[in-house]
Design an enzyme around this catalytic site. Structure first.
Site, short mmCIF file in Angstrom:
data_model
loop_
_atom_site.label_atom_id
_atom_site.label_comp_id
_atom_site.label_asym_id
_atom_site.label_seq_id
_atom_site.Cartn_x
_atom_site.Cartn_y
_atom_site.Cartn_z
N ARG A 194 -25.16 59.11 22.11
CA ARG A 194 -25.16 60.43 21.49
C ARG A 194 -24.17 60.42 20.35
NH1 ARG A 194 -23.64 62.87 27.10
NH2 ARG A 194 -25.62 63.07 28.19
N CYS A 195 -24.41 61.24 19.34
CA CYS A 195 -23.42 61.38 18.29
C CYS A 195 -22.16 62.05 18.83
CB CYS A 195 -23.98 62.18 17.12
SG CYS A 195 -24.57 63.83 17.57
#
Length: 506
Positions: free
Chosen positions: A275-276
């Site tokens: 995930r960012c």
């Protein structure tokens, strides 16, 4: 249907948990094909923009209801195509529903303002107007939720949208498009194109040059985002950039360590760390450092990994590309680091097994989770985003030191602090450059009505979600209406106040 010119270049999207399972085969369009779609969107824009906003809102509402009715099928497809655990895929689909629920109401708002004039018999107004053709380029780690953050508000505001999804999430994109079509989004108003990165960049450059593209939205790496920002800047456009992160978690001396470990486990290893907003480095007070490392190491060792259809912490890495990159990150572990636990390192296989693994690891991109203690401020593991199941740990003595460490990598997306002291929580809030801060919660997690986005290497300050994203997909138009019957010149003909310049207080 997906709009794409037939090509002899076929991309095969495979199940990352079982590479023998082909999920979709899609032709990759050439740059000329993408330009044709841009032109189609340009032609469709006038009619869609003229559609009353409440009507567009009803289309968005219908889209949300159709996604909700097909939630289990869509979630299953997300799990199959990108390897996300099924409970996470269900949450991702719910994010689309939440986004539609919020923006359906915006169709009856999209407020402008009535502003008082300094002249008599004159009225001033402001209106939101759509930007035009929006080109959206998204990553595949959130193959349907993050695209909805662009598509839903952009369509609601009266724009037409051309969406280029990640090639390895092609089936998810086509499924979402079919739901949008069934909800009443016309052909030409929303189109999906499949293309590789260089082709997309070429088409985008030409589309901007020919004034076919009015706004670019991009979710992906900071490096590619910088190139897109530079390209748009040459055409005096400001893109919406949602980029990478090296998200810090500060664990204060008074933190609830069990809660902090739960947050680190979820944000560091959920979605296999892809995930960012995934946790990059835990910055732990020296007085609780040893206990935190011990507890997190044990939690990671006991975590269930494997078949994403089962109840697991995480499944496979999304694709071979991400697996190769993760293996490079593992080479950044140096002799001064301490790898916590005995869970193994590298690809999980029969010759490199993981205790408690669910399923068969051989056909998938499954990797051992890693905890790296002793990370230093000049380490690559500290400074650079690592997209995968690896978390670094370092220590701090004073809160100012913790804040400096959190800001040092230059990203500014998400962050968290675990503390029961309001002074610590608000001190971190003031000092961090991140666009998002969680107190006693993980670095991951978003709600449809809260602004999402980052600063520095994480983005250009643009925000998605909530009312704040409306500024990405509309332009302000000022209108002044003079009904006095004569020419009134603002500032020149403004009535003057007759004051006594000689007045003095006594």
């Amino acid at each position: 249907m997906t709009t794409s010119t037939v090509s002899d270049r076929i991309f095969r999207s495979v199940n990352p948990a079982d590479r023998t399972d082909t999920v979709a085969e899609v032709p990759l369009g050439a740059a000329d094909a993408l330009l044709d779609v841009f032109r189609t969107a340009k032609q469709a824009h006038e009619a869609w923009a003229a559609t009353p906003a409440p009507v567009r809102g009803r289309v968005i509402a219908a889209f949300g209801r159709l996604v909700e009715a097909n939630a289990e099928s869509l979630a299953g497809l997300v799990t199959r195509e990108v390897g996300k655990p099924l409970h996470e895929s269900r949450g991702e689909v719910q994010e689309i529903v939440d986004t539609c629920d919020f923006f359906a109401g915006e169709g009856r708002r999209l407020y402008g303002q009535t502003v008082p004039s300094e002249m008599p018999d004159k009225q001033l107004f402001t209106f939101r107007v759509p930007v035009g053709v929006v080109v959206t380029i998204t990553a595949g780690n959130f193959p349907v939720a993050v695209p909805s953050w662009y598509l839903v508000p952009a369509l609601l505001c009266g724009n037409t949208v051309v969406w280029k999804p990640a090639e390895y999430a092609a089936a998810c994109a086509d499924a979402l498009l079919s739901l949008a079509r069934a909800a009443g989004v016309p052909a030409g108003v929303l189109e999906v194109v499949h293309a590789d990165g260089p082709t997309t960049f070429e088409a985008l450059s030409r589309g901007l040059e020919e004034s076919l593209v009015d706004k670019v939205g991009f979710t992906g790496s900071s490096e590619v985002g910088a190139r897109i920002g530079e390209l748009c800047g040459r055409h005096l456009q400001s893109p919406c950039l949602e980029l990478g992160g090296k998200n810090p978690m500060i664990v204060a001396a008074d933190a609830d360590l069990d809660l902090a470990v739960q947050g680190a486990l979820f944000s560091g290893y959920g979605t296999a760390g892809q995930r960012c907003t995934s946790l990059g480095t835990a910055i732990v007070h020296e007085s609780v450092h040893g206990e935190f490392v011990s507890r997190l190491g044990q939690a990671v060792e006991e975590a269930v990994v494997g078949d994403p259809r089962a109840d697991v912490l995480y499944g496979p890495l999304i694709s071979e590309v991400f697996a190769e990159r993760f293996e490079e990150y593992l080479t950044w572990i140096g002799p001064h680091h301490r790898v916590s636990g005995s869970t193994g390192r590298g690809r999980i296989s029969s010759s490199n097994p993981r205790k408690g693994f669910v399923g068969d690891p051989e056909p998938g991109h499954f990797y051992h989770p890693v905890v790296v203690d002793g990370v230093r401020p000049d380490d690559r593991l500290f400074l650079e985003e690592t997209f995968g199941p690896i978390v670094g740990i370092t220590t701090y003595g004073t809160l100012d030191e913790a804040i400096d460490l959190a800001n040092l990598p230059g990203y500014g997306l998400s962050s968290s602090v675990y503390t029961n002291d309001p002074a610590t929580a608000f001190g971190v809030r003031r000092g961090l450059r991140a666009g998002m801060l969680s107190v006693n919660n993980s670095t991951s997690g978003a709600e449809a009505h809260l602004p999402f986005g980052g600063n520095g290497r994480s983005g250009n300050g643009s925000r998605q979600s909530g009312i704040w994203v409306l500024d990405q997909f509309t332009r302000w138009q000022a209108v002044n209406w003079d009904y006095s019957g004569g020419l009134q010149r603002a500032q020149i003909d403004t009535a003057q106040i007759d004051a006594d310049p000689g007045f003095r207080l006594t």
